[in-house]
Design an enzyme around this catalytic site. Structure first.
Site, mmCIF file in Angstrom:
data_model
loop_
_atom_site.group_PDB
_atom_site.id
_atom_site.type_symbol
_atom_site.label_atom_id
_atom_site.label_comp_id
_atom_site.label_asym_id
_atom_site.label_seq_id
_atom_site.Cartn_x
_atom_site.Cartn_y
_atom_site.Cartn_z
ATOM 1 N N PRO A 1 26.392 39.166 93.355
ATOM 2 C CA PRO A 1 26.597 40.613 93.430
ATOM 3 C C PRO A 1 25.926 41.353 92.284
ATOM 4 C CG PRO A 1 28.554 39.560 92.527
ATOM 5 C CD PRO A 1 27.589 38.444 92.864
ATOM 6 N N GLY A 2 25.293 42.444 92.580
ATOM 7 C CA GLY A 2 24.711 43.299 91.550
ATOM 8 C C GLY A 2 25.366 44.664 91.599
ATOM 9 N N ARG A 3 25.055 45.395 92.665
ATOM 10 C CA ARG A 3 25.542 46.770 92.807
ATOM 11 C C ARG A 3 27.075 46.850 92.800
ATOM 12 N NH1 ARG A 3 22.432 50.479 95.801
ATOM 13 N NH2 ARG A 3 21.521 48.665 96.825
ATOM 14 N N TYR B 1 14.738 56.381 97.859
ATOM 15 C CA TYR B 1 15.457 55.997 99.080
ATOM 16 C C TYR B 1 16.141 57.175 99.761
ATOM 17 C CZ TYR B 1 15.416 51.636 96.333
ATOM 18 O OH TYR B 1 15.067 50.569 95.563
ATOM 19 N N CYS C 1 6.823 66.418 87.141
ATOM 20 C CA CYS C 1 5.888 67.211 87.931
ATOM 21 C C CYS C 1 5.637 66.588 89.296
ATOM 22 C CB CYS C 1 4.594 67.384 87.153
ATOM 23 S SG CYS C 1 4.898 68.305 85.651
ATOM 24 N N TYR D 1 20.833 49.862 89.405
ATOM 25 C CA TYR D 1 19.509 50.338 89.811
ATOM 26 C C TYR D 1 19.253 51.755 89.279
ATOM 27 C CZ TYR D 1 20.255 46.292 92.749
ATOM 28 O OH TYR D 1 20.542 45.020 93.180
HETATM 29 N N1 LLP Z 1 20.264 38.454 95.224
HETATM 30 C C1 LLP Z 1 19.002 38.709 95.605
HETATM 31 C C2 LLP Z 1 18.135 37.591 95.950
HETATM 32 C C3 LLP Z 1 18.531 40.034 95.667
HETATM 33 O O1 LLP Z 1 17.302 40.271 96.073
HETATM 34 C C4 LLP Z 1 19.406 41.102 95.327
HETATM 35 C C5 LLP Z 1 18.935 42.489 95.373
HETATM 36 C C6 LLP Z 1 20.710 40.779 94.906
HETATM 37 C C7 LLP Z 1 21.105 39.450 94.872
HETATM 38 C C8 LLP Z 1 21.702 41.820 94.490
HETATM 39 O O2 LLP Z 1 21.998 42.682 95.530
HETATM 40 P P1 LLP Z 1 23.174 43.748 95.359
HETATM 41 O O3 LLP Z 1 24.499 43.000 95.269
HETATM 42 O O4 LLP Z 1 22.926 44.538 94.153
HETATM 43 O O5 LLP Z 1 23.079 44.552 96.597
HETATM 44 N N2 LLP Z 1 16.820 49.065 94.114
HETATM 45 C C9 LLP Z 1 17.633 49.061 95.306
HETATM 46 C C10 LLP Z 1 18.328 47.741 95.531
HETATM 47 C C11 LLP Z 1 17.390 46.573 95.598
HETATM 48 C C12 LLP Z 1 18.096 45.263 95.769
HETATM 49 C C13 LLP Z 1 17.162 44.133 95.652
HETATM 50 N N3 LLP Z 1 17.765 42.837 95.709
HETATM 51 C C14 LLP Z 1 18.603 50.221 95.245
HETATM 52 O O6 LLP Z 1 18.602 50.964 94.275
HETATM 53 O O7 LLP Z 1 19.365 50.431 96.181
#
Ligand code: LLP
Length: 416
Positions: A275-277, A317, A343, A372
């Site tokens: 998990p990231g977000r 996005y 700009c 992000y």
């Molecule tokens: N694992 C892999 C292999 C990934 O490619 C990603 C995100 C994650 C985990 C984490 O995903 P999350 O839990 O954060 O959804 N910049 C974009 C999001 C790009 C996500 C890329 N990969 C945004 O701001 O929405």
């Protein structure tokens, strides 16, 4: 959940007034809540408690080393996608044995660095990459631990830029070809098969796509077993969505409730989540100062001191981020575009948003900016990147100093 709440008319980050942080550290300013970060991590830990697991926080969401150290000290591993992220994870003290490494374009240097560091496994995205990892590992006399990232061809029903698990995407190995690639892996001398990996996309708000992708992956695990290939780590990827607006994504417990039953009886497996977000997103805000209110015949623009270089998501996005005043007043509401100083007409934080009017010099908070946000920031228009502050209870810590003009040209050289 998050710990950014109003007490009276003032917005607080945990126990600290956001306005005071803006005055002390300047704006634009990223403010993170330690309590929120840890609550989110703990939600995952508790949800998957009944099954052996490693929560590998996805660094790309927010890779400040103070955030990483906090999460690492509370048991988090790391999901990385570059040598730079490996460097950060190790600096923050995250054990190499809890680090998984994905990405379609790993370079020889990065592979060497990861092998030398002793990471848990590479999540390999192609046959070519598999051969390259085998070659590099052979050259330094190591065995490379790998999982193959499979592409299950499942639609995560999210923004097209952040969907990854469909056949047309560059990610992973088509699941129907996976057996043949595992056989290749098994035949390579310097490769050790550890697991299987999938990640179908980000900001996923339904459980269905997860369950479907996992079922497909488990079928593969069974077929591999029949072929004598044993999978120890099942990496389900990240992608759980967060409420930016009115979304109602499942929480980790609901997700685990649907996933763990599928793993019953698979006693030799360890589950990995990335998990990231859902860890960092709602744990951060971007605080910005109102500079001007500009009215044209067409529109009302609130011009603030944060731009698309600080928070790219709305521009890239069309992402929605809630915007609230740091101090609520009895002001009229109006429909505004909240824009930055960059700009480009694409430089906006919100469009046609009904907001309380703020005056020049007052502060706004862009919510859900912990993931992000800073990590996708840039110096575009030669804007120094903002400071980052971590709040814990009623204490606050500067975890990245605001860049100065000198930082902008650091590393640049005149020719003789
Ligand atoms: N694992 C892999 C292999 C990934 O490619 C990603 C995100 C994650 C985990 C984490 O995903 P999350 O839990 O954060 O959804 N910049 C974009 C999001 C790009 C996500 C890329 N990969 C945004 O701001 O929405």
């Amino acid at each position: 959940m998050h710990l950014f709440n109003y007490k009276g008319s003032e917005l607080y980050a945990e126990g600290v007034r956001v306005r005071l942080l803006a005055e002390k550290y300047g704006t634009p300013l990223y403010v993170y809540s330690a309590g929120t970060l840890l609550a989110h991590l703990n939600a995952y830990k508790e949800a998957f408690d009944g099954f052996p697991n490693i929560i590998c926080y996805a660094l790309k969401a927010n890779s400040n080393i103070a955030v990483l150290r906090l999460l690492g000290r509370h048991g988090s591993g790391a999901d990385i996608v570059s040598g730079g992220e490996l460097f950060r994870a190790l600096k923050a003290g995250i054990p190499a044995k809890k680090i998984v490494y994905a990405g379609v374009g790993k370079t020889e240097e990065e592979i060497r660095y990861a092998l030398g560091s002793g990471i848990l496994m590479f999540n390999v995205e192609s046959g070519e990459e598999l051969r390259e990892i085998d070659r590099v590992a052979g050259a330094i006399g190591k065995k490379a631990p790998i999982a193959l990232r499979v592409n299950p061809d499942i639609d995560p029903e999210t923004h097209p830029y952040i969907a990854t698990g469909l056949r047309k995407h560059k990610f992973g190995i088509p699941i129907d070809d996976a057996l043949q690639f595992y056989r290749l892996a098994a035949s390579l001398k310097n490769i050790k098969i550890m697991g299987v990996h999938k990640h179908i996309g980000s900001q996923i708000t339904k459980v269905g796509p997860y369950v479907d992708a996992l079922k497909k992956t488990l079928l593969l695990v069974d077929r591999l077993k029949e072929s004598g290939i044993n999978i120890r780590y099942l990496d389900m990827g990240g992608g759980l969505g967060i409420p930016y607006d009115t979304e109602t994504p499942p929480n980790p417990k609901e997700l685990a409730g649907r996933i763990l039953p599928l793993l019953k009886g698979r006693t030799n497996l360890t589950l990995i989540a990335e998990p990231g977000r859902s860890i960092a997103g709602n744990a951060g805000i971007l605080v910005s100062k109102a500079l001007y209110l500009k009215k044209t015949a067409e529109k009302e623009f609130l011009i603030v001191d944060a731009g698309m270089n600080d928070l790219l998501r709305p521009s890239l996005y069309g992402a929605y981020h809630r915007i609230v005043p740091a101090v609520k007043g009895r002001r009229k509401k109006s429909v505004q575009d909240v824009v930055g100083p960059i700009c480009e007409s694409g430089d906006f934080l919100a469009q046609d948003r009904e907001l309380q009017r703020v005056h020049a010099g007052e502060y706004i908070a862009v919510m859900s900016a912990g993931a992000y946000g800073f990590s996708m920031g840039s110096n575009y228009n030669s804007r120094p990147r903002p400071a980052e502050v971590l709040v814990r209870g009623d204490r606050h810590f500067l975890i990245r100093k605001r860049e100065e003009y000198e930082d902008l040209i650091e590393g640049e050289r005149f020719i003789p």
